[in-house]
Design an enzyme around this catalytic site. Structure first.
Site, mmCIF file in Angstrom:
data_model
loop_
_atom_site.group_PDB
_atom_site.id
_atom_site.type_symbol
_atom_site.label_atom_id
_atom_site.label_comp_id
_atom_site.label_asym_id
_atom_site.label_seq_id
_atom_site.Cartn_x
_atom_site.Cartn_y
_atom_site.Cartn_z
ATOM 1 C CG ASP A 12 7.886 12.192 -6.234
ATOM 2 O OD1 ASP A 12 8.574 12.398 -7.253
ATOM 3 O OD2 ASP A 12 7.613 11.050 -5.802
ATOM 4 N NE ARG A 92 2.280 7.847 2.948
ATOM 5 C CZ ARG A 92 3.525 8.208 3.182
ATOM 6 N NH1 ARG A 92 3.848 8.770 4.323
ATOM 7 N NH2 ARG A 92 4.474 8.023 2.291
ATOM 8 C CG ASP A 121 2.064 5.684 0.549
ATOM 9 O OD1 ASP A 121 1.665 5.014 1.518
ATOM 10 O OD2 ASP A 121 3.273 5.891 0.316
ATOM 11 C CB SER A 171 12.209 5.608 -3.100
ATOM 12 O OG SER A 171 10.979 5.962 -2.519
HETATM 13 N N1 ARG Z 1 5.291 -0.813 0.959
HETATM 14 C C1 ARG Z 1 5.067 0.025 2.090
HETATM 15 C C2 ARG Z 1 3.619 0.420 2.176
HETATM 16 O O1 ARG Z 1 2.934 0.353 1.217
HETATM 17 C C3 ARG Z 1 5.979 1.204 2.138
HETATM 18 C C4 ARG Z 1 5.756 2.215 1.093
HETATM 19 C C5 ARG Z 1 6.718 3.316 1.193
HETATM 20 N N2 ARG Z 1 6.150 4.482 0.605
HETATM 21 C C6 ARG Z 1 6.844 5.349 -0.071
HETATM 22 N N3 ARG Z 1 6.240 6.377 -0.496
HETATM 23 N N4 ARG Z 1 8.138 5.185 -0.282
HETATM 24 O O2 ARG Z 1 3.134 0.779 3.207
#
Ligand code: ARG
Length: 397
Positions: A12, A92, A121, A171
């Site tokens: 990405d 993040r 995110d 992922s």
């Molecule tokens: N569900 C988790 C969260 O929202 C993990 C997300 C993982 N993020 C990713 N870009 N693969 O914090």
């Protein structure tokens, strides 16, 4: 236009580079923040530059992540929906703040990130960036562009990008505190995750027939030593990921409510996080009174939800953290845990200033608790329930 791109090195964010150049005529500066994801950062830098970035920054933020993000999470017993130790959610705002630093230093007009429009995110990045640098434009190529993975790969080919990186069918987002695994067959919530998806945690059936006994020492709620050796929190987390993982402990599999309203099946491995949170909670029960424990549980729930939903820099967080810090004044002591074939069990705990008193609790002779006083207390205790039971049913209705 100059753009600072939060760059993980994955598909990405890599295709985002030529896209930003094509669409905005941008000069792209990539920023990779090391929060413990164990990648080949030299390779990542080369990939960024060969995709067209004019500059690249690598920032090692592992200790900062441990001290300023993981530590408060331990104090808060942070578990979103009682399961997820919030690794991605915590990293993040740190990553975003590092990219903002670079953007300001490098005179950028915009910040870009690789988040989709379906996840949490984007909320964490966008809110943090807007708080820290409201003048910067935010660009999220993947969200704007809405391409499937195959279309991205096709675009990358057209742009002549080398896609030599090992593609997993999952992922993955990894840092010191948790490793999240999504997509592929995991989207079927009935199917168990295969052990090959995990990096630290092995199949408990294959784990050595050997109990690992560990001792974690806490000071005011924060881990300061492991097995009698003083260590930074980062080291403690790294060691426990390895130790607990090789006994088969540390997998989480739950249905999670994303802030955008989607329910998703989330699989994580977080051996250190689960071990430390278990130990911390246990020591709190030894040192906090019941009223504080009860109220703190409410604070914890809100704390976890705020972090999950991207509100790390909200003033409510300061207030919650102040309460939590105050509550930790006596959370000093040690917890001993047995890790064995997929399970973690507390073996014992000792505190510097415990509220537990064997003199009060003992069933043996010599207890200082006045047992006779229990009679009156017990009689009055049930009064409301007893009176309710004697009431005659109402004739009306
Ligand atoms: N569900 C988790 C969260 O929202 C993990 C997300 C993982 N993020 C990713 N870009 N693969 O914090």
């Amino acid at each position: 236009m100059r753009v600072a791109l939060a760059y993980s090195g994955g598909l990405d964010t890599t295709v985002s580079i030529p896209w930003l150049i094509e669409k905005y005529g941008a000069e792209v500066i990539t920023v990779t923040v090391d929060v413990g994801q164990n990648e080949d950062f030299r390779e990542i830098k080369e990939r960024a530059l060969s995709a067209g970035a004019v500059g690249h920054f690598h920032i090692d933020a592992k200790d900062e992540f441990a001290d300023d993000y993981i530590r408060p999470c331990i104090l808060a017993n942070g578990l979103y929906e009682d399961e997820y130790p919030l690794g991605t959610a915590l990293a993040r705002p740190l990553i975003a703040s590092k990219v903002v630093d670079v953007a300001l230093r490098e005179d950028c007009d915009a910040i870009a990130h690789g988040c989709t429009g379906k996840g949490n995110d984007q909320l964490r990045f966008d809110t943090t960036i807007q708080v820290l640098a409201p003048q910067l434009k935010i660009i999220a190529p993947i969200r704007e562009w809405d391409l499937s993975r195959d279309e991205e790969i096709e675009y990358a080919r057209r742009k002549g990008l080398k896609l030599d990186f090992r593609q997993s069918r999952f992922s993955i987002d990894e840092n010191l505190w948790s490793r999240s695994i999504e997509a592929g067959e995991l989207e079927d919530p009935w199917r168990a995750p295969p052990y090959e998806a995990f990096k630290y945690v092995i199949d408990p059936k294959l784990a050595p027939d050997k109990e690992e006994i560990i001792e974690i020492e806490f000071e005011r709620g924060a881990p300061v030593a492991l097995n009698g050796r003083d260590m930074t929190l980062r080291r403690i987390v790294e060691e426990l990921n390895a130790t607990a993982g090789r006994t088969g402990f540390g997998i989480i599999d739950h249905i999670e409510d994303r802030a955008v309203g989607i329910k998703s099946r989330e699989v994580y491995e977080a051996p250190a996080a689960l071990t430390l949170l278990k130990a911390h909670r246990d020591l709190e029960k030894m040192t906090l009174n019941s009223k504080t424990l009860m109220f703190k549980a409410l604070v914890e729930r809100t704390w976890s939800q705020m972090v999950y939903q991207g509100f790390w820099l909200d003033p409510l967080m300061d207030a919650l953290n102040a309460f939590i810090a105050k509550s930790q004044e006596n959370v000093t002591g040690s917890v001993r845990i047995s890790l064995y074939k997929g399970s973690a069990r507390i073996l014992g705990r000792v505190a510097e200033n415990p509220l537990y008193s064997s003199e009060i609790a003992t069933y043996a002779k010599g207890s200082v608790f006045q047992q006779k006083a229990g009679e009156g207390f017990s009689k009055i205790w049930g009064l409301d329930t007893v009176i309710s039971a004697t009431r005659k049913p109402s004739r009306r209705g």
